[in-house]
Structures are given as structure tokens and as C-alpha cells.
Design a protein around this motif. Structure first.
Motif, PDB file in Angstrom:
ATOM      1  N   UNK A  26       0.958  -1.232   0.046  1.00  0.00           N
ATOM      2  CA  UNK A  26      -0.233   0.135   0.009  1.00  0.00           C
ATOM      3  C   UNK A  26       1.013   1.337  -0.104  1.00  0.00           C
ATOM      4  N   UNK A  27       0.441   2.407  -0.383  1.00  0.00           N
ATOM      5  CA  UNK A  27       0.978   3.590  -0.385  1.00  0.00           C
ATOM      6  C   UNK A  27      -0.093   4.404   0.400  1.00  0.00           C
ATOM      7  N   UNK A  28       0.516   5.589   1.339  1.00  0.00           N
ATOM      8  CA  UNK A  28      -0.201   6.270   2.171  1.00  0.00           C
ATOM      9  C   UNK A  28       0.346   7.798   1.835  1.00  0.00           C
ATOM     10  N   UNK A  29      -0.807   8.402   1.559  1.00  0.00           N
ATOM     11  CA  UNK A  29      -0.470   9.885   1.132  1.00  0.00           C
ATOM     12  C   UNK A  29      -1.390  10.847   2.137  1.00  0.00           C
ATOM     13  N   UNK A  30      -0.928  11.823   2.334  1.00  0.00           N
ATOM     14  CA  UNK A  30      -1.771  12.981   3.550  1.00  0.00           C
ATOM     15  C   UNK A  30      -3.171  12.962   2.865  1.00  0.00           C
TER      16      UNK A  30
ATOM     17  N   UNK B 228      10.196   1.481 -11.109  1.00  0.00           N
ATOM     18  CA  UNK B 228      11.349   1.262 -12.307  1.00  0.00           C
ATOM     19  C   UNK B 228      11.976   2.836 -12.630  1.00  0.00           C
ATOM     20  N   UNK B 229      11.067   3.607 -12.515  1.00  0.00           N
ATOM     21  CA  UNK B 229      11.732   5.121 -12.784  1.00  0.00           C
ATOM     22  C   UNK B 229      10.897   6.217 -12.032  1.00  0.00           C
ATOM     23  N   UNK B 230      11.532   6.142 -10.875  1.00  0.00           N
ATOM     24  CA  UNK B 230      10.973   6.950  -9.823  1.00  0.00           C
ATOM     25  C   UNK B 230      10.759   8.389 -10.278  1.00  0.00           C
ATOM     26  N   UNK B 231       9.414   8.868  -9.775  1.00  0.00           N
ATOM     27  CA  UNK B 231       8.855  10.257 -10.218  1.00  0.00           C
ATOM     28  C   UNK B 231       8.416  10.985  -8.686  1.00  0.00           C
ATOM     29  N   UNK B 232       8.526  12.343  -8.825  1.00  0.00           N
ATOM     30  CA  UNK B 232       8.223  12.909  -7.667  1.00  0.00           C
ATOM     31  C   UNK B 232       6.853  12.699  -6.912  1.00  0.00           C
ATOM     32  N   UNK B 233       5.819  12.221  -7.797  1.00  0.00           N
ATOM     33  CA  UNK B 233       4.597  12.009  -7.193  1.00  0.00           C
ATOM     34  C   UNK B 233       4.513  10.676  -6.509  1.00  0.00           C
ATOM     35  N   UNK B 234       5.568   9.916  -6.417  1.00  0.00           N
ATOM     36  CA  UNK B 234       5.618   8.591  -5.853  1.00  0.00           C
ATOM     37  C   UNK B 234       6.200   8.775  -4.392  1.00  0.00           C
ATOM     38  N   UNK B 235       6.641   9.965  -4.270  1.00  0.00           N
ATOM     39  CA  UNK B 235       6.852  10.611  -2.856  1.00  0.00           C
ATOM     40  C   UNK B 235       5.787   9.887  -2.050  1.00  0.00           C
ATOM     41  N   UNK B 236       5.886   9.008  -0.887  1.00  0.00           N
ATOM     42  CA  UNK B 236       4.744   8.688   0.037  1.00  0.00           C
ATOM     43  C   UNK B 236       5.334   7.688   0.828  1.00  0.00           C
ATOM     44  N   UNK B 237       4.389   7.315   1.993  1.00  0.00           N
ATOM     45  CA  UNK B 237       4.957   6.116   2.728  1.00  0.00           C
ATOM     46  C   UNK B 237       4.449   5.023   2.477  1.00  0.00           C
ATOM     47  N   UNK B 238       5.292   3.962   2.304  1.00  0.00           N
ATOM     48  CA  UNK B 238       4.636   2.595   1.714  1.00  0.00           C
ATOM     49  C   UNK B 238       4.883   1.855   2.797  1.00  0.00           C
ATOM     50  N   UNK B 239       3.623   0.886   2.666  1.00  0.00           N
ATOM     51  CA  UNK B 239       3.604  -0.182   3.789  1.00  0.00           C
ATOM     52  C   UNK B 239       3.238  -1.553   2.939  1.00  0.00           C
ATOM     53  N   UNK B 240       3.781  -2.501   3.699  1.00  0.00           N
ATOM     54  CA  UNK B 240       3.639  -4.100   3.367  1.00  0.00           C
ATOM     55  C   UNK B 240       2.819  -4.427   4.452  1.00  0.00           C
ATOM     56  N   UNK B 241       1.914  -5.373   3.976  1.00  0.00           N
ATOM     57  CA  UNK B 241       1.097  -6.091   4.931  1.00  0.00           C
ATOM     58  C   UNK B 241       0.967  -7.449   4.556  1.00  0.00           C
TER      59      UNK B 241
END
Lengths: 113, 113
Positions: free
Chosen positions: A35-39, A79-92
Motif C-alpha cells: 500500500x501507499x499512504x498519502x496525506x 522502475x523510474x521514480x517520479x516525484x509524485x511517488x513520494x509517499x509512505x509505503x506499507x507492506x502487509x
């Protein structure tokens, strides 16, 4: 020791770089999730896997790929990071039962400059 | 489609006050599961409770209690005599069997001394 671990815990990278986030679990669960978490948006599902040979896209899989190397390991790649992939990532992880609870790793904070 | 609404973005209380966090869900499935997770400032997601759709009994665990009402599709969470350590973001989530968790956008609770 934690049941679900994520590495790295924090990462700063630049646009265009390839990044891999790793998740390991000792709970013996078959099912694993990223998952990713964005504000203000809660958590959104990127990919999930019901076993080593089963990979499924979530609601926001574009720009991401995953690999289930073993029952206990599930990696997420940008594969090719972009600024809007800035986030908190969770594994579950969770058991196979429909009534089971998802347990989350500690999260990886990714910043793409 | 499933949806979880947490209309309260942020709540501020003074220590020892009681506070209720609202959660309203939508699903067409007759079997589903509801969850609450806590995310303290350190960032991890802590599982608090799971309730299945067949069990409308209210739950109490120490200062925490949960009120599940199918008639209003709500699963509200009450903290009695709040403490500073309760300050966190709280997420309500919905699962319909083997699939993903659908999260609400979270409610930030600030408890001041």
C-alpha cells in the motif's frame, strides 16, 4: 523481533532512478500486500499476492512492479521514480482465511526529488 | 464497490475527555469485516479491532469501545478518558473476504494535557 519487516525504512532518491523496497515476514502468511499512504488519502492498494505464483494489481499499480521471491518475501519496485511517488509505503500480510486480519510492517518513507 | 467514510478530519480534546470517532461504510456484500487501526506519530499501523458483519455486539477493551450498527452502516470508536498517548491518526477499514482492505481517509486525534 518484528513479524513484518521493511527495508529500507527511509530513502531519498532522484527522479528517474530505479528503487526497490523489500518486505519480509515471519508470520507464515500466504497473502502479502503493498500500500501507499498519502496525506489525506488514507492507504491505497498497489499490488497484492496470494502466493508465490499469484500477483494482482491493485487500484494504483501504474509505475510500480512487484516480485514475490518466496512465501516470506514481497518486493516493490519503482522502475523510474517520479516525484509524485513520494509517499509512505506499507507492506502487509494476512492468513488465507477470509476472516483474517492484515498486519502491517513499519513502513518505508520514500522521497523522490 | 466498497467505500469507507471518516468525515472527521481532525479532533482536538483535552485529556480525560471522551471522544468518538465516526466511521460509515458502504458495501453490497452481506459478509464483510470492519477494522480499526491506529497510526501513532512514529508511523506504524497498529491493529485495534476486527468485527464481522454477523456480529453486532459492541466491544469494550479497557478505555476503548466500538459500536457497530448495521442499520446505519456505522462502526464508531469511542475512547473514554482520553490520554495524551491516544494522539494518533485512526483509520477505519472494510474488507469483503479475500480482497483488499479499503481504508477511510483517517481521523487525526490530538489529545492535549
Amino acid at each position: 523481533d518484528a513479524d513484518v519487516t521493511q527495508t529500507p525504512r527511509n530513502r531519498i532518491t532522484k527522479t528517474g532512478k530505479r528503487i526497490m523496497l523489500e518486505c519480509s515476514q515471519t508470520k507464515g502468511h500466504d497473502r502479502m500486500y503493498w500500500y501507499r499512504q498519502d496525506p489525506g488519502l488514507g492507504l491505497r492498494l498497489i499490488y497484492y499476492s496470494f502466493d508465490v505464483k499469484d500477483i494482482n494489481k491493485g487500484e494504483i499499480s501504474d509505475g510500480y512492479s512487484v516480485s514475490r521471491q518466496a512465501q516470506a518475501k514481497f518486493s516493490l519496485s519503482l522502475e523510474s521514480a517520479i516525484p509524485n511517488q513520494t509517499a509512505l509505503y506499507f507492506c502487509a500480510t494476512r492468513e488465507g482465511s477470509s476472516a483474517s486480519t492484515q498486519y502491517f510492517g513499519p513502513g518505508t518513507r520514500l522521497t523522490v526529488l | 464497490a466498497q467505500k469507507v467514510t471518516q468525515a472527521q478530519t481532525e479532533i482536538s480534546v483535552v485529556e480525560k475527555e471522551d471522544v468518538t470517532l465516526d466511521c460509515v461504510y458502504e458495501t453490497r456484500d452481506t459478509t464483510y469485516y470492519l477494522f480499526w487501526y491506529k497510526q501513532p506519530p512514529s508511523g506504524e499501523l497498529v491493529f485495534l479491532i476486527r468485527r464481522n458483519s454477523f456480529d453486532e455486539q459492541n466491544e469494550i477493551s479497557g478505555r476503548y469501545s466500538w459500536n457497530f450498527q448495521k442499520s446505519t452502516s456505522s462502526f464508531n470508536f469511542t475512547i473514554t478518558a482520553s490520554q495524551v498517548v491516544d494522539s494518533a491518526v485512526y483509520f477505519c477499514a472494510l474488507s469483503t473476504g479475500f480482497q483488499k482492505l479499503v481504508f477511510g481517509t483517517g481521523t487525526r486525534l490530538l489529545v492535549s494535557p
